[in-house]
Each structure stands twice: as C-alpha cells, then as structure tokens.
Design a protein around this motif. Structure first.
Motif, PDB file in Angstrom:
ATOM      1  N   LYS A  32       7.286  51.375 -49.845  1.00  0.00           N
ATOM      2  CA  LYS A  32       6.707  51.262 -48.497  1.00  0.00           C
ATOM      3  C   LYS A  32       7.289  52.302 -47.553  1.00  0.00           C
ATOM      4  O   LYS A  32       6.566  52.934 -46.781  1.00  0.00           O
ATOM      5  CB  LYS A  32       6.930  49.858 -47.921  1.00  0.00           C
ATOM      6  CG  LYS A  32       6.065  48.799 -48.533  1.00  0.00           C
ATOM      7  CD  LYS A  32       4.626  48.978 -48.111  1.00  0.00           C
ATOM      8  CE  LYS A  32       3.802  47.783 -48.530  1.00  0.00           C
ATOM      9  NZ  LYS A  32       2.393  47.950 -48.224  1.00  0.00           N
ATOM     10  N   PHE A  33       8.598  52.483 -47.606  1.00  0.00           N
ATOM     11  CA  PHE A  33       9.241  53.480 -46.738  1.00  0.00           C
ATOM     12  C   PHE A  33       8.754  54.885 -47.084  1.00  0.00           C
ATOM     13  O   PHE A  33       8.495  55.698 -46.201  1.00  0.00           O
ATOM     14  CB  PHE A  33      10.760  53.412 -46.857  1.00  0.00           C
ATOM     15  CG  PHE A  33      11.404  52.201 -46.250  1.00  0.00           C
ATOM     16  CD1 PHE A  33      10.693  51.252 -45.536  1.00  0.00           C
ATOM     17  CD2 PHE A  33      12.758  51.997 -46.404  1.00  0.00           C
ATOM     18  CE1 PHE A  33      11.305  50.140 -44.977  1.00  0.00           C
ATOM     19  CE2 PHE A  33      13.397  50.884 -45.848  1.00  0.00           C
ATOM     20  CZ  PHE A  33      12.660  49.956 -45.139  1.00  0.00           C
ATOM     21  N   ALA A  34       8.643  55.195 -48.378  1.00  0.00           N
ATOM     22  CA  ALA A  34       8.157  56.508 -48.804  1.00  0.00           C
ATOM     23  C   ALA A  34       6.722  56.720 -48.343  1.00  0.00           C
ATOM     24  O   ALA A  34       6.365  57.799 -47.864  1.00  0.00           O
ATOM     25  CB  ALA A  34       8.260  56.648 -50.322  1.00  0.00           C
ATOM     26  N   ASN A  35       5.915  55.681 -48.466  1.00  0.00           N
ATOM     27  CA  ASN A  35       4.528  55.748 -48.019  1.00  0.00           C
ATOM     28  C   ASN A  35       4.439  56.001 -46.519  1.00  0.00           C
ATOM     29  O   ASN A  35       3.505  56.627 -46.046  1.00  0.00           O
ATOM     30  CB  ASN A  35       3.799  54.453 -48.398  1.00  0.00           C
ATOM     31  CG  ASN A  35       2.329  54.527 -48.103  1.00  0.00           C
ATOM     32  OD1 ASN A  35       1.893  54.165 -47.023  1.00  0.00           O
ATOM     33  ND2 ASN A  35       1.569  55.001 -49.078  1.00  0.00           N
ATOM     34  N   ALA A  36       5.452  55.556 -45.777  1.00  0.00           N
ATOM     35  CA  ALA A  36       5.501  55.759 -44.322  1.00  0.00           C
ATOM     36  C   ALA A  36       6.149  57.090 -43.953  1.00  0.00           C
ATOM     37  O   ALA A  36       6.319  57.392 -42.778  1.00  0.00           O
ATOM     38  CB  ALA A  36       6.245  54.604 -43.659  1.00  0.00           C
ATOM     39  N   GLY A  37       6.535  57.884 -44.955  1.00  0.00           N
ATOM     40  CA  GLY A  37       7.041  59.224 -44.692  1.00  0.00           C
ATOM     41  C   GLY A  37       8.533  59.426 -44.833  1.00  0.00           C
ATOM     42  O   GLY A  37       9.030  60.533 -44.630  1.00  0.00           O
ATOM     43  N   ALA A  38       9.291  58.392 -45.179  1.00  0.00           N
ATOM     44  CA  ALA A  38      10.753  58.519 -45.277  1.00  0.00           C
ATOM     45  C   ALA A  38      11.172  59.180 -46.584  1.00  0.00           C
ATOM     46  O   ALA A  38      10.486  59.079 -47.604  1.00  0.00           O
ATOM     47  CB  ALA A  38      11.410  57.146 -45.179  1.00  0.00           C
ATOM     48  N   ASP A  39      12.315  59.852 -46.531  1.00  0.00           N
ATOM     49  CA  ASP A  39      13.011  60.281 -47.739  1.00  0.00           C
ATOM     50  C   ASP A  39      13.813  59.082 -48.231  1.00  0.00           C
ATOM     51  O   ASP A  39      14.268  58.258 -47.417  1.00  0.00           O
ATOM     52  CB  ASP A  39      13.956  61.443 -47.440  1.00  0.00           C
ATOM     53  CG  ASP A  39      13.215  62.710 -47.038  1.00  0.00           C
ATOM     54  OD1 ASP A  39      12.083  62.927 -47.506  1.00  0.00           O
ATOM     55  OD2 ASP A  39      13.780  63.489 -46.245  1.00  0.00           O
ATOM     56  N   ILE A  40      14.022  58.982 -49.524  1.00  0.00           N
ATOM     57  CA  ILE A  40      14.589  57.762 -50.110  1.00  0.00           C
ATOM     58  C   ILE A  40      15.735  58.074 -51.066  1.00  0.00           C
ATOM     59  O   ILE A  40      15.624  58.962 -51.904  1.00  0.00           O
ATOM     60  CB  ILE A  40      13.514  56.991 -50.903  1.00  0.00           C
ATOM     61  CG1 ILE A  40      12.258  56.726 -50.070  1.00  0.00           C
ATOM     62  CG2 ILE A  40      14.087  55.698 -51.494  1.00  0.00           C
ATOM     63  CD1 ILE A  40      12.451  55.804 -48.891  1.00  0.00           C
TER      64      ILE A  40
END
Length: 112
Positions: free
Chosen positions: A26-34
């Motif tokens: 979800k975070f990656a889909n929202a543009g975050a690096d993980i």
C-alpha cells in the motif's frame, strides 16, 4: 481518500508476509520507497518483487533477526543508506503466545 507518500521512505519490520507486506504494498502504491525486514531471505525476495510491482520507488529487502540489536542497527543504517531519511516506521515483527500472562517465561516474553 487518496493519500500520497511520494518522497517518503518507510521502514517495515516483519515486512515479508501478512500485515507487514500488505502495508508495504500500500505504501509503495502511494509512492513511498520501502525497506522491509524479516529473517527469511526467500520470503523477503518474493515480497520485494510484489512490492516493486505495486509502486515505482526503491525497495530494499534486508534479512535481520530483530532479537540481535547490532544486526537491527546495521539493517537500519543500510536502509538509510539506500533510501535516505526514514519517515515512517512500522514495528510489525513479533509473535504472540496464547498463554496466560503469569505462565509466560521471561525468555518467551522477550522473544515476543
């Protein structure tokens, strides 16, 4: 509601499966690096591929046993080196024994 995390970096323990992996996706889909941490390299590799498919940012998968303080510090330093400043911390790793509180040993408590 569409929440964007572009330019942010998330560090997620227990990120190779379950809730940790779902949050990472979800975070990656929202543009975050993980950065995801877990003990199993095979599970990390599989999760990394799924997370990369969900977003276009950087993803690092770090094997780490969080019971080892030095290894945890090293993994965090590696994540910072790869992603830059960590903006989001998700403490998701752990277990929970289904025992009465007074029956749990100190060792079991620390492992959880």
């Amino acid at each position: 509601m569409d929440i964007r995390l572009d330019g942010k970096a998330a560090f997620i323990t227990g990120g190779s499966e379950g809730l940790g992996k779902a949050m990472a996706i979800k975070f990656a889909n929202a543009g975050a690096d993980i950065a995801i941490l877990a003990r199993s390299q095979d599970k990390l590799d599989a999760a990394k591929a799924e997370i990369e498919a969900a977003g276009g940012g950087k993803v690092c998968a770090l094997p780490c046993d969080l019971l080892d303080g030095a290894a945890t510090k090293a993994a965090f330093a590696e994540a910072e080196g790869t992603l830059g400043k960590i903006d989001i911390l998700v403490n998701n790793a752990g277990t929970s024994r289904a025992l009465p509180f007074l029956d749990i040993t100190e060792e079991q408590w620390q492992e959880d």
